[in-house]
Scaffold this active site. Sequence first.
Site, PDB file in Angstrom:
ATOM      1  N   LYS A  77       0.314 -34.122 -55.519  1.00  0.00           N
ATOM      2  CA  LYS A  77      -0.024 -33.002 -54.642  1.00  0.00           C
ATOM      3  C   LYS A  77      -0.459 -33.565 -53.288  1.00  0.00           C
ATOM      4  O   LYS A  77      -1.135 -34.607 -53.232  1.00  0.00           O
ATOM      5  CB  LYS A  77      -1.160 -32.210 -55.301  1.00  0.00           C
ATOM      6  CG  LYS A  77      -1.573 -30.945 -54.582  1.00  0.00           C
ATOM      7  CD  LYS A  77      -2.667 -30.226 -55.378  1.00  0.00           C
ATOM      8  CE  LYS A  77      -3.067 -28.896 -54.793  1.00  0.00           C
ATOM      9  NZ  LYS A  77      -4.066 -28.188 -55.650  1.00  0.00           N
ATOM     10  N   SER A 152      -2.787 -23.558 -56.863  1.00  0.00           N
ATOM     11  CA  SER A 152      -2.236 -24.107 -55.648  1.00  0.00           C
ATOM     12  C   SER A 152      -1.333 -25.335 -55.858  1.00  0.00           C
ATOM     13  O   SER A 152      -0.597 -25.697 -54.959  1.00  0.00           O
ATOM     14  CB  SER A 152      -3.359 -24.484 -54.688  1.00  0.00           C
ATOM     15  OG  SER A 152      -4.193 -25.473 -55.255  1.00  0.00           O
ATOM     16  N   SER A 176      -6.206 -24.384 -60.244  1.00  0.00           N
ATOM     17  CA  SER A 176      -4.978 -24.807 -59.557  1.00  0.00           C
ATOM     18  C   SER A 176      -4.105 -25.815 -60.279  1.00  0.00           C
ATOM     19  O   SER A 176      -3.002 -26.101 -59.818  1.00  0.00           O
ATOM     20  CB  SER A 176      -5.321 -25.341 -58.175  1.00  0.00           C
ATOM     21  OG  SER A 176      -5.439 -24.260 -57.289  1.00  0.00           O
TER      22      SER A 176
HETATM   23  N1  GLN Z   1      -6.537 -19.884 -56.793  1.00  0.00           N
HETATM   24  C1  GLN Z   1      -7.885 -20.329 -56.609  1.00  0.00           C
HETATM   25  C2  GLN Z   1      -8.262 -20.243 -55.150  1.00  0.00           C
HETATM   26  O1  GLN Z   1      -7.486 -19.786 -54.408  1.00  0.00           O
HETATM   27  C3  GLN Z   1      -8.061 -21.713 -57.168  1.00  0.00           C
HETATM   28  C4  GLN Z   1      -7.576 -22.764 -56.253  1.00  0.00           C
HETATM   29  C5  GLN Z   1      -7.788 -24.137 -56.785  1.00  0.00           C
HETATM   30  O2  GLN Z   1      -8.104 -24.343 -57.949  1.00  0.00           O
HETATM   31  N2  GLN Z   1      -7.635 -25.092 -55.897  1.00  0.00           N
HETATM   32  O3  GLN Z   1      -9.300 -20.636 -54.755  1.00  0.00           O
END
Ligand code: GLN
Length: 485
Positions: A77, A152, A176
């Site tokens: 990532k 994400s 994420s």
């Molecule tokens: N979808 C969640 C957010 O937008 C989690 C994101 C993550 O775990 N980086 O914060």
Amino acid sequence: MSAVPGVIETAAAVSSGRRTAVAEVEAALARIAEGDGRFGAFLEVTGDLALEEARAVDARVAAGERLPLAGVAVAMKDNMWVAGRRTTCASRILEGFQPPGDSTVAARLRRAGAVFVGRANMDEFAMGSSTENSASHVTRNPWDVSRVPGGSSGGSAAAVAAGFVAGAFGSDTGGSIRQPAACCGVVGFKPTYGRVSRYGLVAFASSLDQIGPLTRSVGDAARLYRVVAGFDPLDSTTVDRETGDPEGALGRGVAGMRIGFLEEAEGEGLDPEVAANLEAARRIFRDAGAEVTRVSVPRTTVAIAIYYVVASAEASSNLARFDGVRYGPRASDADLRALYVESRTRGFGPEVKRRILLGTFALASGYYEAYYGRAMRVRHLLSDDFDRAFARTDAIVCPSIPAPAFRVGEKTDDPLTMYLSDVFTVPASLAGLPAISVPSGLTASGLPLGIQVLGPRFGEETVFAAARALEAAADFPDAIPAVAG
Ligand code: GLN
């Protein structure tokens, strides 16, 4: 496309000299070149560097080194430093940023013989659940290109689901790793907070961020996790504690294990296909000899509310450093204030700005107690709830996602519904618990679903044992999705 060799399989073939790291990496690069035009899992493929690194791995194998990840191609990532590559968090504000070297995770992977084939797409600064917030492009779900891959870490999940690489790394702040893994039909594992170093991970919310693997099998996830886990003097939140033997735990089975199905995740509002899939998981664990019960963790119902205060508050503070002076493109040198304002206005996308505003508000004097202070207190109560639950059960099970992957564009105008995608993953993040998502079935329209297994703090071995039992009996296809083939 026939099944792509897994992490453990590749490492064994390269270690024994049956295959070379160069051949493995060439094959991965060819798959990406052939297929990624359809999905956009990568922001950048670093083929030349990867081949150079693969040659170095072959030399080490020839010299007799034993490498647990010999010749394994991985996608990272784009929020983790990998030497020789840029790290941009899929944000304009980090355009062209060259990290000073490897993150600890990258260094450990490199030492173990892994090779980095590219930077995986993500929601900008890891804020999002669909990878639509990338400043570059939207990644598509390999099971259905009209759908999002989740987020994400959507690029990492899509790269594994499409069979480009056997392993990828993501970061998980509120889900994420696990949510995109479930949307893409792959395994995603978030370790206990403190197990894996975040040195060289661009911080989102420091009390929540963890790094973990995405793979096509539970065994492969255990291998990758073991390589990167453990104390790191460069990250003071890592714990000096034995990692244990997650791979050894895979064969333990669940006979006699107390597995509690999360009460708060069941009941009305649950999508009928998700509910049926959860029922199937209950049968699988029961048939495998587990003592299946129901367990209540009452404050999981307010987890999303706590999370969006805490995560945004921490993000607003972490992202203050991106000011056009130290990082990224600089807007103008006219006067300092204008420089800050313009650089940030141009550099950040709308979701990141929304989080910074939310977080700054929650931390403002006069509001601090009402929002941040209160959220932190309820967060502690949620952790206590989990402690009480784990006194009566060894592992907790719930769905990973409330519904299968949604359509591209479906939730972009409605941030609150987007936030609800994390309803089942956020609780483990707030309590710092290890949790894994295992592909558990397909909906009638052929979209993946995932089941999540949570363990007590440092209970990774239990999580892997239960996940493996579920994987062994779950009705999930082995092959790469047709559209990717
Ligand atoms: N979808 C969640 C957010 O937008 C989690 C994101 C993550 O775990 N980086 O914060």
